[in-house]
Design an enzyme around this catalytic site. Structure first.
Site, short mmCIF file in Angstrom:
data_model
loop_
_atom_site.label_atom_id
_atom_site.label_comp_id
_atom_site.label_asym_id
_atom_site.label_seq_id
_atom_site.Cartn_x
_atom_site.Cartn_y
_atom_site.Cartn_z
N SER A 143 -128.24 -14.30 -66.63
CA SER A 143 -127.66 -15.64 -66.71
C SER A 143 -126.49 -15.73 -65.74
O SER A 143 -126.44 -14.98 -64.75
CB SER A 143 -127.25 -15.93 -68.17
N TYR A 157 -128.65 -26.40 -63.65
CA TYR A 157 -128.48 -24.94 -63.59
C TYR A 157 -127.81 -24.47 -64.88
O TYR A 157 -128.28 -23.53 -65.53
CB TYR A 157 -127.64 -24.57 -62.36
N LYS A 161 -129.47 -21.97 -67.72
CA LYS A 161 -128.90 -20.64 -67.99
C LYS A 161 -128.40 -20.56 -69.43
O LYS A 161 -128.45 -19.50 -70.06
CB LYS A 161 -127.77 -20.32 -67.00
N1 LIG Z 1 -125.79 -14.82 -56.50
C1 LIG Z 1 -124.93 -15.21 -57.43
O1 LIG Z 1 -123.74 -15.45 -57.14
C2 LIG Z 1 -125.37 -15.36 -58.85
C3 LIG Z 1 -124.39 -15.66 -59.83
C4 LIG Z 1 -124.78 -15.80 -61.14
C5 LIG Z 1 -126.11 -15.63 -61.50
N2 LIG Z 1 -127.04 -15.37 -60.55
C6 LIG Z 1 -128.43 -15.23 -60.96
O2 LIG Z 1 -128.94 -14.00 -60.49
C7 LIG Z 1 -130.33 -14.12 -60.21
C8 LIG Z 1 -130.60 -13.67 -58.78
O3 LIG Z 1 -129.81 -14.44 -57.90
P1 LIG Z 1 -129.78 -14.15 -56.32
O4 LIG Z 1 -128.52 -14.69 -55.83
O5 LIG Z 1 -130.14 -12.74 -56.05
O6 LIG Z 1 -130.97 -15.12 -55.85
P2 LIG Z 1 -131.82 -15.15 -54.49
O7 LIG Z 1 -131.19 -14.29 -53.46
O8 LIG Z 1 -132.05 -16.58 -54.20
O9 LIG Z 1 -133.19 -14.46 -54.93
C9 LIG Z 1 -134.01 -15.12 -55.86
C10 LIG Z 1 -135.28 -14.31 -56.03
O10 LIG Z 1 -136.08 -14.98 -57.01
C11 LIG Z 1 -137.37 -15.23 -56.46
N3 LIG Z 1 -137.92 -16.43 -57.07
C12 LIG Z 1 -137.46 -17.69 -57.02
N4 LIG Z 1 -138.27 -18.52 -57.68
C13 LIG Z 1 -139.28 -17.76 -58.17
C14 LIG Z 1 -140.45 -18.02 -58.92
N5 LIG Z 1 -140.76 -19.27 -59.32
N6 LIG Z 1 -141.26 -16.99 -59.27
C15 LIG Z 1 -140.97 -15.72 -58.87
N7 LIG Z 1 -139.88 -15.41 -58.15
C16 LIG Z 1 -139.05 -16.42 -57.80
C17 LIG Z 1 -137.14 -15.35 -54.95
O11 LIG Z 1 -138.30 -15.09 -54.17
P3 LIG Z 1 -139.38 -16.24 -53.80
O12 LIG Z 1 -138.60 -17.45 -53.37
O13 LIG Z 1 -140.20 -15.64 -52.73
O14 LIG Z 1 -140.17 -16.50 -55.04
C18 LIG Z 1 -136.12 -14.25 -54.76
O15 LIG Z 1 -136.77 -12.99 -54.69
C19 LIG Z 1 -130.68 -15.59 -60.47
O16 LIG Z 1 -131.21 -15.72 -61.76
C20 LIG Z 1 -129.34 -16.28 -60.36
O17 LIG Z 1 -129.30 -17.48 -61.10
C21 LIG Z 1 -126.70 -15.23 -59.24
#
Ligand SMILES: NC(=O)c1ccc[n+]([C@@H]2O[C@H](COP(=O)([O-])OP(=O)(O)OC[C@H]3O[C@@H](n4cnc5c(N)ncnc54)[C@H](OP(=O)(O)O)[C@@H]3O)[C@@H](O)[C@H]2O)c1
Length: 272
Positions: A143, A157, A161
């Site tokens: 989350s 969002y 979450k």
């Molecule tokens: N980065 C932050 O600051 C942050 C902060 C709080 C929480 N989060 C959470 O952490 C998690 C990862 O974030 P991130 O920053 O690493 O994101 P990211 O770099 O955008 O990576 C997202 C990943 O999810 C995959 N994805 C998206 N939609 C999908 C679907 N429908 N089915 C299967 N795969 C899917 C994408 O690949 P494809 O597009 O090829 O499917 C990609 O591999 C998320 O849940 C995000 O909400 C992130």
């Protein structure tokens, strides 16, 4: 116990592992002697991950599929059992954000974000439970701080979450007698990949603007904290000072938190 001792030989399914936090999780699990099943929609990005992690090819299973597609998740679990013989851990990491006030959001944008952030966690969990019962395994939901309190401008969002909190709480009790650990992590700002995208209110995929460095953890740190949480079977964790602060205020002083968020939001609006 060290991470290597815990993850050695474990089979870990990580959704959304073609980039970002998910890819880093896969890298660390492999380095600790585990096996990973990685999934995302974009096949060429997944193949690039295999290339990059080529010293571990035998321990990686790749599945191109949409986490919101129930049957794709079922097939993935079958593939994992055929290849590795068991499943120990599911990390529901795949997710997506969008921005924009509710009034301006295209319905399709809200649907996409709700689908991936909710069904994209629920369906992998439903598919994995029978195997996790056998291994007395673990499920972790990824989350965000936005899951503690509704963030203005990020309502969809936040709502998606927040839904994971309810899901993880229900499942924790349902699965207690099977000895399956269910946890949730309220991840703080984490360094983004260059090509990370968010959805605009009208459905355009846009680059995520950079965040203040002092508030941003590295992907290595975030992934390590997530792996530690699973090892220690901690029900819930928030990673950053901002996360803990938001959590405490949302529980004990929600009006004060609303005030801070509202002041910050209006400041941002008037700076535009
Ligand atoms: N980065 C932050 O600051 C942050 C902060 C709080 C929480 N989060 C959470 O952490 C998690 C990862 O974030 P991130 O920053 O690493 O994101 P990211 O770099 O955008 O990576 C997202 C990943 O999810 C995959 N994805 C998206 N939609 C999908 C679907 N429908 N089915 C299967 N795969 C899917 C994408 O690949 P494809 O597009 O090829 O499917 C990609 O591999 C998320 O849940 C995000 O909400 C992130």
């Amino acid at each position: 116990m060290s991470l290597s001792k815990f993850y050695q030989g474990k089979v870990v399914l990580i959704t959304g592992a073609s980039m970002g936090i998910g890819k880093e999780l896969a890298k660390q699990v492999l380095a600790h002697g585990g096996k990973v099943a990685i999934t995302a929609r974009n096949e060429s990005r997944l193949n690039a991950v295999i290339e990059e992690f080529n010293t571990y090819t035998e321990n990686i299973l790749v599945h191109a599929g949409d986490a919101t597609d129930y049957s794709s998740n079922q097939k993935l679990v079958e593939k994992i059992i055929a290849r590795f013989g068991k499943l120990d851990i599911l990390i529901n990491n795949a997710g997506m954000s969008c921005y924009g006030e509710v009034e301006t959001l295209q319905p399709s944008v809200a649907e996409q974000v709700i689908n991936i952030n909710i069904y994209g966690s629920l369906y992998p969990a439903m598919s994995a439970i029978p195997e996790l019962k056998k291994s007395k395994g673990s499920i972790l939901f990824v989350s965000s701080i936005a899951g503690f309190h509704g963030i203005p401008g990020y309502s969809t969002y936040s709502l998606s979450k927040m839904a994971l909190t309810g899901l993880s709480q229900s499942m924790r009790t349902e699965l207690k007698s099977s000895n399956i650990y269910v946890g949730i992590s309220y991840v703080g700002f984490t360094e983004n990949e260059e090509d990370k995208k968010t959805l605009s209110p009208n459905g355009q995929l846009e680059k995520v603007p950079p965040r203040p460095k002092r508030l941003t953890a590295t992907r290595e740190t975030t992934a390590r904290l997530l792996l530690h949480q699973i090892m220690h079977r901690k029900h819930s964790a928030s990673h950053s000072f901002l996360g803990s602060f938001t959590n405490v205020l949302s529980r004990y002083a929600p009006a004060l938190l609303s005030y801070f968020l509202s002041r910050n939001y209006h400041k941002q609006q008037s700076a535009r």
